[in-house]
Design a protein around this motif. Structure first.
Motif, PDB file in Angstrom:
ATOM      1  N   ILE A 199      -3.390  38.526  99.878  1.00  0.00           N
ATOM      2  CA  ILE A 199      -2.401  37.690  99.378  1.00  0.00           C
ATOM      3  C   ILE A 199      -1.518  38.457  98.288  1.00  0.00           C
ATOM      4  N   GLU A 200      -0.335  39.161  98.643  1.00  0.00           N
ATOM      5  CA  GLU A 200       0.528  40.037  97.689  1.00  0.00           C
ATOM      6  C   GLU A 200       0.913  39.255  96.598  1.00  0.00           C
ATOM      7  N   ASP A 201       0.608  39.544  95.470  1.00  0.00           N
ATOM      8  CA  ASP A 201       1.218  38.966  94.120  1.00  0.00           C
ATOM      9  C   ASP A 201       2.581  40.023  93.821  1.00  0.00           C
ATOM     10  N   GLY A 219       0.644  41.780 103.633  1.00  0.00           N
ATOM     11  CA  GLY A 219      -0.410  40.984 103.688  1.00  0.00           C
ATOM     12  C   GLY A 219      -0.179  39.717 104.582  1.00  0.00           C
ATOM     13  N   HIS A 220      -1.552  38.882 104.331  1.00  0.00           N
ATOM     14  CA  HIS A 220      -1.058  37.539 105.057  1.00  0.00           C
ATOM     15  C   HIS A 220      -0.129  36.746 104.624  1.00  0.00           C
ATOM     16  N   ALA A 221       0.250  37.106 103.129  1.00  0.00           N
ATOM     17  CA  ALA A 221       1.116  36.104 102.536  1.00  0.00           C
ATOM     18  C   ALA A 221       1.658  36.950 101.281  1.00  0.00           C
ATOM     19  N   GLY A 222       2.842  36.968 100.868  1.00  0.00           N
ATOM     20  CA  GLY A 222       3.476  37.311  99.856  1.00  0.00           C
ATOM     21  C   GLY A 222       4.174  36.427  98.733  1.00  0.00           C
ATOM     22  N   CYS A 223       4.007  36.536  97.357  1.00  0.00           N
ATOM     23  CA  CYS A 223       4.427  35.869  96.442  1.00  0.00           C
ATOM     24  C   CYS A 223       5.215  36.083  95.706  1.00  0.00           C
ATOM     25  N   ASN A 228      13.200  33.439  84.481  1.00  0.00           N
ATOM     26  CA  ASN A 228      14.264  33.932  83.848  1.00  0.00           C
ATOM     27  C   ASN A 228      14.182  35.417  83.601  1.00  0.00           C
ATOM     28  N   SER A 229      13.213  36.026  83.236  1.00  0.00           N
ATOM     29  CA  SER A 229      13.125  37.305  82.690  1.00  0.00           C
ATOM     30  C   SER A 229      12.811  38.386  84.126  1.00  0.00           C
ATOM     31  N   LYS A 230      12.875  37.893  85.139  1.00  0.00           N
ATOM     32  CA  LYS A 230      12.672  38.533  86.430  1.00  0.00           C
ATOM     33  C   LYS A 230      13.880  39.180  86.992  1.00  0.00           C
ATOM     34  N   ASN A 231      13.690  40.309  87.730  1.00  0.00           N
ATOM     35  CA  ASN A 231      14.762  40.926  88.233  1.00  0.00           C
ATOM     36  C   ASN A 231      15.666  40.098  89.069  1.00  0.00           C
ATOM     37  N   MET A 232      15.079  39.198  89.593  1.00  0.00           N
ATOM     38  CA  MET A 232      15.998  38.070  90.537  1.00  0.00           C
ATOM     39  C   MET A 232      15.803  36.547  89.897  1.00  0.00           C
ATOM     40  N   PRO A 233      16.359  36.409  89.137  1.00  0.00           N
ATOM     41  CA  PRO A 233      16.202  35.218  88.050  1.00  0.00           C
ATOM     42  C   PRO A 233      16.946  33.986  88.365  1.00  0.00           C
ATOM     43  N   ILE A 234      16.128  32.909  88.472  1.00  0.00           N
ATOM     44  CA  ILE A 234      16.563  31.658  88.757  1.00  0.00           C
ATOM     45  C   ILE A 234      16.456  30.865  87.505  1.00  0.00           C
ATOM     46  N   GLY A 235      15.786  31.144  86.450  1.00  0.00           N
ATOM     47  CA  GLY A 235      15.257  30.317  85.391  1.00  0.00           C
ATOM     48  C   GLY A 235      13.751  29.848  85.639  1.00  0.00           C
ATOM     49  N   GLU A 236      13.529  29.201  86.754  1.00  0.00           N
ATOM     50  CA  GLU A 236      12.240  29.235  87.182  1.00  0.00           C
ATOM     51  C   GLU A 236      12.528  29.124  88.657  1.00  0.00           C
ATOM     52  N   GLY A 237      11.467  29.369  89.411  1.00  0.00           N
ATOM     53  CA  GLY A 237      11.175  29.358  90.945  1.00  0.00           C
ATOM     54  C   GLY A 237      10.312  30.370  91.361  1.00  0.00           C
ATOM     55  N   GLY A 238       9.996  30.182  92.596  1.00  0.00           N
ATOM     56  CA  GLY A 238       9.070  31.104  93.451  1.00  0.00           C
ATOM     57  C   GLY A 238       9.134  31.130  94.898  1.00  0.00           C
ATOM     58  N   ALA A 239       8.578  31.825  95.601  1.00  0.00           N
ATOM     59  CA  ALA A 239       8.493  31.889  96.994  1.00  0.00           C
ATOM     60  C   ALA A 239       7.272  32.323  97.428  1.00  0.00           C
ATOM     61  N   ILE A 240       7.075  31.765  98.903  1.00  0.00           N
ATOM     62  CA  ILE A 240       5.935  32.425  99.750  1.00  0.00           C
ATOM     63  C   ILE A 240       6.565  32.891 100.911  1.00  0.00           C
ATOM     64  N   VAL A 241       6.200  34.245 101.322  1.00  0.00           N
ATOM     65  CA  VAL A 241       6.752  34.867 102.591  1.00  0.00           C
ATOM     66  C   VAL A 241       5.490  34.941 103.385  1.00  0.00           C
ATOM     67  N   SER A 242       5.432  34.959 104.860  1.00  0.00           N
ATOM     68  CA  SER A 242       4.736  35.134 105.826  1.00  0.00           C
ATOM     69  C   SER A 242       5.332  35.118 107.174  1.00  0.00           C
TER      70      SER A 242
END
Ligand SMILES: Cc1ncc(COP(=O)(O)O)c(C=O)c1O
Length: 452
Positions: A199-201, A219-223, A228-242
């Motif tokens: 599982i890639e962080d 990997g089997h999954a990427g998260c 907000n501080s992230k290079n792709m900022p929404i304030g809060e938010g996340g994603a799983i890809v696979s």
């Protein structure tokens, strides 16, 4: 990382982003005071007078149309805009599927839960990371096992993985920390040979690549995190890809109370099908995400060009060892620009004083993470009623665990060597990079005086 430390990390990112400090006005060579007297001792700083690029970036003229449409529609809960954002993120990363969730922490929690990693299992992870990379393991009832770092790359050392694998090991979480890719080819070879999930962080590694393949797709999954501080900022938010449809259907169902979805189907009309929770992104968050996505490619390119330039400018300063990228890395995300500071070359000037002196010269900087593998949350988890109930006594011998999970190279990185610049500084000009390098040189030249 404890809350205090995380708060100070986020404060550092916030301060750097706010542009509390500034960019150079005068080349050091033209100004004796700039050249000779450290700002910490009353001299003029190398950098004065104008702000670092602010963060996050928001341009009303281009970014607000979609957001206003959403707000005025009254459809604020998960709907078409969230699906569009997921589709775009999957395409951007090069993955078949994407599910958005409330944050990176829960992307990791969900991925582990839906790979059925839990009680009795061990998961290998780096100690040089943010708390969520480790808490997702405990959250699901498994035990984190720490693999020491390669200090040159700041990543989990692939040479140290196999010795940590036991019959309990179920998965590896490579964390592409600071936005620099882990050695995924080697990690995947080990994982495939030993039949382990990966599982890639990638919570700090949007758009980073190995041989032009994006982090999160090995990997089997990427998260991912869109905090907000992230290079792709929404304030809060996340994603799983696979690419695994059955797994992604399970993740979807889990993030929506356990209601049927795709292959997670129940009898018609029978209702909720699995244990679930609610982690749905909103339409307005997705609209912000779509706006941010428009600039991610260009910003990533700028960060890479500036990081490469700055690395080159500082690599020959004695005692400054910039990050190394693995040979097959075609792009990094540079959530942070890291280097190692070796005080011996600076006449014994402690890292704390080096940072203070650099800040006084107008360069925001931080000493980064502290040692996760020694923080109290681990011992407290072992002592909790749940762990005591589900694990035999011998597996909860904390003294033995602490001994087996010592990571001396991480210890040195955290306590003595690491120095970070934040990602928004890498969106500055070439001149900004020159000034950052000049400030380090100035501290180097004045190390003896600064020690007092
Ligand atoms: C490496 C890493 N993993 C996980 C997370 C958790 O993401 P979030 O803050 O969106 O929950 C973060 C966020 O700081 C992170 O840096």
């Amino acid at each position: 990382m404890d809350n205090k430390k995380e708060n100070s990390r986020r404060q550092f990112l916030k301060k750097a982003a706010k542009g509390a400090v500034a960019v150079a006005i005068a080349p050091a060579a033209l100004n004796t005071q700039v050249r000779t007297v450290p700002a910490l001792l009353g001299g003029d700083p190398v950098i004065t007078s104008h702000d670092w690029p602010s963060w996050p970036i928001w341009k009303p003229e281009t970014d607000e149309k979609r957001l206003l449409e959403v707000m005025r529609s009254g459809v604020w809960s998960r709907n078409k805009v969230v699906s569009e954002f997921e589709q775009r993120w999957a395409e951007t990363i090069g993955s078949r599927r994407c599910l958005s969730v409330v944050n990176g922490t829960n992307a990791l929690n969900t991925a582990l839960a839906q790979l059925e990693i839990g009680w009795g299992d061990e998961v290998l992870v780096t100690p040089y990371t943010f708390i969520a990379s480790v808490s997702c393991i405990l959250f699901n009832g498994a035990i984190p096992v720490f693999v020491d770092v390669d200090p040159e790359t700041f990543q989990m050392d692939p040479d140290k993985i196999e010795e940590k694998i036991t019959p309990h090991t179920k998965a590896i979480i490579p964390v592409h920390i600071l936005g620099l890719p882990c050695d995924m080819e080697r990690i995947m070879t080990i994982a495939n040979r030993r039949n382990l999930y990966v599982i890639e962080d990638a919570c700090q590694a949007w758009m980073a690549e190995i041989n032009h393949k994006k982090m999160g797709t090995f990997g089997h999954a990427g998260c991912f995190s869109f905090q907000n501080s992230k290079n792709m900022p929404i304030g809060e938010g996340g994603a799983i890809v696979s690419d695994d449809d059955a797994f992604m259907d399970r993740c979807f169902s889990y993030h929506n109370y356990g209601n049927p979805y795709g292959s997670v189907a129940g009898e018609v009309g029978a209702g909720t099908i699995m244990i679930g929770t609610k982690l749905r992104l909103t339409e307005y968050q997705a609209a912000i995400g779509l706006a941010q996505l428009e600039r991610l490619e260009e910003q990533t390119e700028t960060r890479n060009v500036n990081a490469g330039y700055l690395k080159n400018r500082i690599k020959d300063i004695p005692g400054i060892l910039p990050y190394r990228l693995y040979d097959n890395v075609t792009r990094a995300a540079f959530h942070l620009f890291p280097f190692r500071y070796q005080k011996e070359a600076f006449k014994g000037l402690p890292r704390g004083k080096f940072l203070e002196a650099l800040r006084a010269e107008g360069v925001p900087c931080s000493n980064g993470y502290s040692e996760l593998n020694k923080m109290p949350f681990l011992k407290n988890a072992f002592n909790s009623r749940f762990f005591q109930k589900f694990y035999p006594k011998e597996r909860l011998d904390y003294g033995k665990y602490a001994e087996e999970n010592k990571c001396p190279l991480n210890e040195k990185l955290c306590n003595e060597e690491a120095v970070w610049f934040s990602q928004n500084m890498l969106l500055g000009s070439k001149k900004d990079m020159d000034n950052m390098a000049m400030a380090i040189e100035k501290v180097y030249n004045n190390a003896e005086k600064l020690k007092i």
